[in-house]
Write a protein that holds these residues in place. Structure first.
Motif, PDB file in Angstrom:
ATOM      1  N   LYS A  44       0.830  -1.212   0.000  1.00  0.00           N
ATOM      2  CA  LYS A  44       0.000   0.000   0.000  1.00  0.00           C
ATOM      3  C   LYS A  44       0.862   1.258   0.000  1.00  0.00           C
ATOM      4  CE  LYS A  44      -3.688  -2.486   0.105  1.00  0.00           C
ATOM      5  NZ  LYS A  44      -4.446  -2.667  -1.170  1.00  0.00           N
ATOM      6  N   GLU A  45       1.997   1.198   0.678  1.00  0.00           N
ATOM      7  CA  GLU A  45       2.892   2.344   0.759  1.00  0.00           C
ATOM      8  C   GLU A  45       4.321   1.899   0.467  1.00  0.00           C
ATOM      9  OE1 GLU A  45       1.957   5.403   1.099  1.00  0.00           O
ATOM     10  OE2 GLU A  45      -0.167   4.961   1.511  1.00  0.00           O
ATOM     11  N   MET A  46       5.092   2.804  -0.154  1.00  0.00           N
ATOM     12  CA  MET A  46       6.503   2.542  -0.429  1.00  0.00           C
ATOM     13  C   MET A  46       7.295   3.817  -0.184  1.00  0.00           C
ATOM     14  SD  MET A  46       6.286   0.302  -3.967  1.00  0.00           S
ATOM     15  CE  MET A  46       8.064   0.038  -4.054  1.00  0.00           C
ATOM     16  N   THR A  47       8.516   3.657   0.290  1.00  0.00           N
ATOM     17  CA  THR A  47       9.375   4.820   0.480  1.00  0.00           C
ATOM     18  C   THR A  47       9.945   5.248  -0.875  1.00  0.00           C
ATOM     19  OG1 THR A  47      11.387   3.525   0.804  1.00  0.00           O
ATOM     20  CG2 THR A  47      10.014   3.970   2.750  1.00  0.00           C
ATOM     21  N   SER A  48      10.499   6.434  -0.902  1.00  0.00           N
ATOM     22  CA  SER A  48      11.111   6.934  -2.138  1.00  0.00           C
ATOM     23  C   SER A  48      12.248   6.020  -2.592  1.00  0.00           C
ATOM     24  CB  SER A  48      11.626   8.364  -1.932  1.00  0.00           C
ATOM     25  OG  SER A  48      10.574   9.244  -1.633  1.00  0.00           O
ATOM     26  N   LYS A  49      13.040   5.561  -1.651  1.00  0.00           N
ATOM     27  CA  LYS A  49      14.158   4.683  -1.991  1.00  0.00           C
ATOM     28  C   LYS A  49      13.662   3.359  -2.555  1.00  0.00           C
ATOM     29  CE  LYS A  49      18.406   2.678  -0.120  1.00  0.00           C
ATOM     30  NZ  LYS A  49      19.300   2.566   1.064  1.00  0.00           N
ATOM     31  N   GLU A  50      12.590   2.820  -1.981  1.00  0.00           N
ATOM     32  CA  GLU A  50      12.050   1.543  -2.474  1.00  0.00           C
ATOM     33  C   GLU A  50      11.527   1.684  -3.897  1.00  0.00           C
ATOM     34  OE1 GLU A  50      10.525  -0.440   1.766  1.00  0.00           O
ATOM     35  OE2 GLU A  50       9.189   0.864   0.603  1.00  0.00           O
ATOM     36  N   VAL A  51      10.849   2.792  -4.185  1.00  0.00           N
ATOM     37  CA  VAL A  51      10.345   3.003  -5.546  1.00  0.00           C
ATOM     38  C   VAL A  51      11.506   3.148  -6.511  1.00  0.00           C
ATOM     39  CG1 VAL A  51       9.023   4.521  -7.055  1.00  0.00           C
ATOM     40  CG2 VAL A  51       8.181   4.030  -4.763  1.00  0.00           C
ATOM     41  N   TYR A  52      12.506   3.930  -6.127  1.00  0.00           N
ATOM     42  CA  TYR A  52      13.677   4.090  -6.992  1.00  0.00           C
ATOM     43  C   TYR A  52      14.322   2.727  -7.264  1.00  0.00           C
ATOM     44  CZ  TYR A  52      18.360   4.853  -8.617  1.00  0.00           C
ATOM     45  OH  TYR A  52      19.502   4.767  -9.362  1.00  0.00           O
ATOM     46  N   THR A  53      14.497   1.942  -6.223  1.00  0.00           N
ATOM     47  CA  THR A  53      15.155   0.640  -6.360  1.00  0.00           C
ATOM     48  C   THR A  53      14.428  -0.243  -7.369  1.00  0.00           C
ATOM     49  OG1 THR A  53      16.005   0.735  -4.097  1.00  0.00           O
ATOM     50  CG2 THR A  53      15.845  -1.445  -5.124  1.00  0.00           C
ATOM     51  N   ASP A  54      13.110  -0.304  -7.280  1.00  0.00           N
ATOM     52  CA  ASP A  54      12.347  -1.176  -8.168  1.00  0.00           C
ATOM     53  C   ASP A  54      12.176  -0.590  -9.565  1.00  0.00           C
ATOM     54  OD1 ASP A  54      12.168  -2.885  -6.063  1.00  0.00           O
ATOM     55  OD2 ASP A  54      10.041  -2.582  -5.665  1.00  0.00           O
TER      56      ASP A  54
END
Length: 290
Positions: free
Chosen positions: A156-166
């Motif tokens: 449901k939620e992702m951090t900025s770093k997690e989105v960048y990583t994926d």
């Protein structure tokens, strides 16, 4: 009085240069492009279909897990990154977050025809083919079911770093992300990504400083608008996800942005006060001379 006339002339020609010549030069160096389209209305997407996540789970297990990991639901990577990169040219993404970070219509279009949706068809000519096969033989409803399933398992939620990583790290490094610790290096080895893309994708540590936020939004949404013929695919992120990518680029490459911008007002105030004292001093000296 003479000094005021000189100042007026300088201001006039400076204004003429800035508002007359500079905008013209800017249009030549930075041609206008259309604003980013986060609805992806140009792709052959879901076309109004609503998917069934339960049926989609079966389709994903049958068609996707041979290449893609989905660690969120217990499908581990089929191969390690180096082996999969050597096989496909680029590390296939884990699909655990695909339903969160990618636009649903783009995701459906990508499943149908990856090269067309990503606007990289020019890269796959003369017998070359995209590493992911086109699933345009599937029924549209089955594709809608797959999209629904990916959305159902996404966080449901992702951090900025997690989105960048994926979204970005399969191809791009961002070495300042962990100060050379190695964890933010591109997942695909340089030799494989260079063979696949034609060039090693740039490290993104300082991209927010070398390009503007607006440019990055336009480029990520559709690289061909700014760099026609580039091998970088249209990523297909939602606006929310794209904002998080740029937030992370800012966090890494321009961490002092707020502090720097907060100095603007005080600095201009200092210049104004300094100019007043300079003018008073000049007036005093000239009164003594005359």
């Amino acid at each position: 009085m003479r000094e005021i006339k000189i100042l007026a002339i300088v201001v006039f020609f400076t204004g003429l240069l800035y508002w007359g010549v500079e905008p013209f030069a800017h249009t030549k160096l930075h041609p206008h492009v259309e604003a980013p389209d986060y609805t992806f209305k140009d792709v052959d997407g879901l076309n109004g279909l609503t998917g069934d996540a339960t049926k989609g789970a079966e389709s994903v297990a049958s068609n996707c897990t041979a290449c893609h990991s989905i660690t969120a639901v217990g499908f581990p990577p089929v191969m390690d990154d180096a082996t999969s990169a050597a096989s496909y040219g680029v590390v296939p993404p884990d699909l655990s977050t695909a339903g969160k970070i990618y636009n649903a219509d783009y995701l459906a279009a990508f499943i149908k025809d990856p090269a067309t949706a990503a606007k990289t068809s020019h890269k796959f000519e003369d017998g070359a083919s995209h590493p992911m096969p086109a699933y345009n033989w599937m029924e549209p409803q089955e594709i809608a079911d797959i999209v629904a399933y990916l959305q159902s398992i996404a966080p449901k939620e992702m951090t900025s770093k997690e989105v960048y990583t994926d979204a970005c790290q399969r191809c791009h490094s961002i070495k300042y992300g962990d100060f050379y610790g190695g964890s933010m290096a591109a997942k695909t080895p340089d030799e494989n990504i260079k063979s696949y893309m034609g060039v090693i994708p740039p490290d993104l540590s300082q991209m927010i400083r070398s390009r503007s936020e607006g440019y990055l939004h336009e480029f990520i949404n559709n690289p061909q608008k700014h760099l026609e013929g580039t091998a970088m695919p249209r990523v297909g992120l939602t606006l929310e996800s794209e904002d998080k990518v740029i937030d992370y680029l800012t966090e890494v490459g321009d961490s002092k942005k707020e502090q720097r911008e907060s100095l603007g007002g005080p600095f201009l105030g200092y210049l104004v006060i300094f100019a007043i004292f300079a003018w008073l001093w000049k007036a005093k000296i000239w009164r003594q001379v005359h």
